[in-house]
Design a protein around this motif. Sequence first.
Motif, PDB file in Angstrom:
ATOM      1  N   VAL A  38      -6.009   1.090  -2.968  1.00 40.19           N
ATOM      2  CA  VAL A  38      -7.230   0.945  -3.770  1.00 40.19           C
ATOM      3  C   VAL A  38      -8.053   2.232  -3.719  1.00 40.19           C
ATOM      4  O   VAL A  38      -8.531   2.721  -4.755  1.00 40.19           O
ATOM      5  CB  VAL A  38      -8.053  -0.267  -3.271  1.00 40.19           C
ATOM      6  N   GLU A  39      -8.197   2.799  -2.523  1.00 39.46           N
ATOM      7  CA  GLU A  39      -8.973   4.045  -2.389  1.00 39.46           C
ATOM      8  C   GLU A  39      -8.276   5.201  -3.098  1.00 39.46           C
ATOM      9  O   GLU A  39      -8.934   6.031  -3.742  1.00 39.46           O
ATOM     10  CB  GLU A  39      -9.162   4.373  -0.913  1.00 39.46           C
ATOM     11  N   LYS A  83      -6.268   5.018  -5.682  1.00 39.96           N
ATOM     12  CA  LYS A  83      -6.393   4.844  -7.129  1.00 39.96           C
ATOM     13  C   LYS A  83      -7.770   5.278  -7.622  1.00 39.96           C
ATOM     14  O   LYS A  83      -7.903   5.762  -8.751  1.00 39.96           O
ATOM     15  CB  LYS A  83      -6.130   3.387  -7.521  1.00 39.96           C
ATOM     16  N   LYS A  84      -8.795   5.104  -6.796  1.00 38.60           N
ATOM     17  CA  LYS A  84     -10.141   5.546  -7.187  1.00 38.60           C
ATOM     18  C   LYS A  84     -10.192   7.057  -7.336  1.00 38.60           C
ATOM     19  O   LYS A  84     -10.960   7.578  -8.143  1.00 38.60           O
ATOM     20  CB  LYS A  84     -11.170   5.091  -6.149  1.00 38.60           C
ATOM     21  N   LEU A  85      -9.377   7.761  -6.561  1.00 42.64           N
ATOM     22  CA  LEU A  85      -9.387   9.220  -6.600  1.00 42.64           C
ATOM     23  C   LEU A  85      -8.439   9.808  -7.644  1.00 42.64           C
ATOM     24  O   LEU A  85      -8.452  11.008  -7.874  1.00 42.64           O
ATOM     25  CB  LEU A  85      -9.032   9.772  -5.219  1.00 42.64           C
ATOM     26  N   ASN A 124      -2.336  12.960  -7.509  1.00 42.33           N
ATOM     27  CA  ASN A 124      -3.539  13.720  -7.845  1.00 42.33           C
ATOM     28  C   ASN A 124      -4.106  14.425  -6.619  1.00 42.33           C
ATOM     29  O   ASN A 124      -5.289  14.712  -6.568  1.00 42.33           O
ATOM     30  CB  ASN A 124      -4.583  12.769  -8.449  1.00 42.33           C
ATOM     31  N   GLN A 183      -4.372  13.218  -3.520  1.00 48.02           N
ATOM     32  CA  GLN A 183      -5.041  12.347  -2.565  1.00 48.02           C
ATOM     33  C   GLN A 183      -4.351  12.449  -1.197  1.00 48.02           C
ATOM     34  O   GLN A 183      -3.188  12.797  -1.107  1.00 48.02           O
ATOM     35  CB  GLN A 183      -5.008  10.862  -3.005  1.00 48.02           C
ATOM     36  N   ASN A 185       0.809  -1.221   0.000  1.00 43.80           N
ATOM     37  CA  ASN A 185       0.000   0.000   0.000  1.00 43.80           C
ATOM     38  C   ASN A 185       0.843   1.272   0.000  1.00 43.80           C
ATOM     39  O   ASN A 185       0.305   2.364   0.121  1.00 43.80           O
ATOM     40  CB  ASN A 185      -0.948   0.014   1.204  1.00 43.80           C
TER      41      ASN A 185
END
Length: 141
Positions: A71-72, A74-76, A62, A64, A56
């Motif tokens: 995982v969270e 990458k979603k952002l 970006n 974040q 992790n």
Amino acid sequence: MAMMQEFKEFAMKGNVVDLAVGVIIGGAFGKIVDSLVTDIIMPPIGKLFGGLDFANYYIPLNGQAANLSLVEAKKLGAVFAYGNFFTILLNFIILAFVIFQMVRLMNKARNLHEHPVVTPPPAPPAEDIVLLREIRDALKK
């Protein structure tokens, strides 16, 4: 019909079947190595680097928050997931080393089977030794 016969001959060749078996076993072995790295090796390494799951570890690209899971994050948006890359690289190195050792052992076994170790007959004794033995035997008579 001739093409089907040709395909059947191709598919039944020993190399193709061996390759298929190798791919299946390799896939299963890859899962074992993945589990070894993910579940056994990386947790102590992660503990050394702060107690987090090393997979992790990432650098947010970006904006974040740094405390999100990979995982969270990458979603952002985009992330530089160096921890996940390191884990996969370690998987590859271990897998490549184990396969290298297996091939090495197989080559040694094949060489022993094809070329058994033959001890050469002992060399004949030197000429002076033969003469000394003859003199000894003559003196005994």
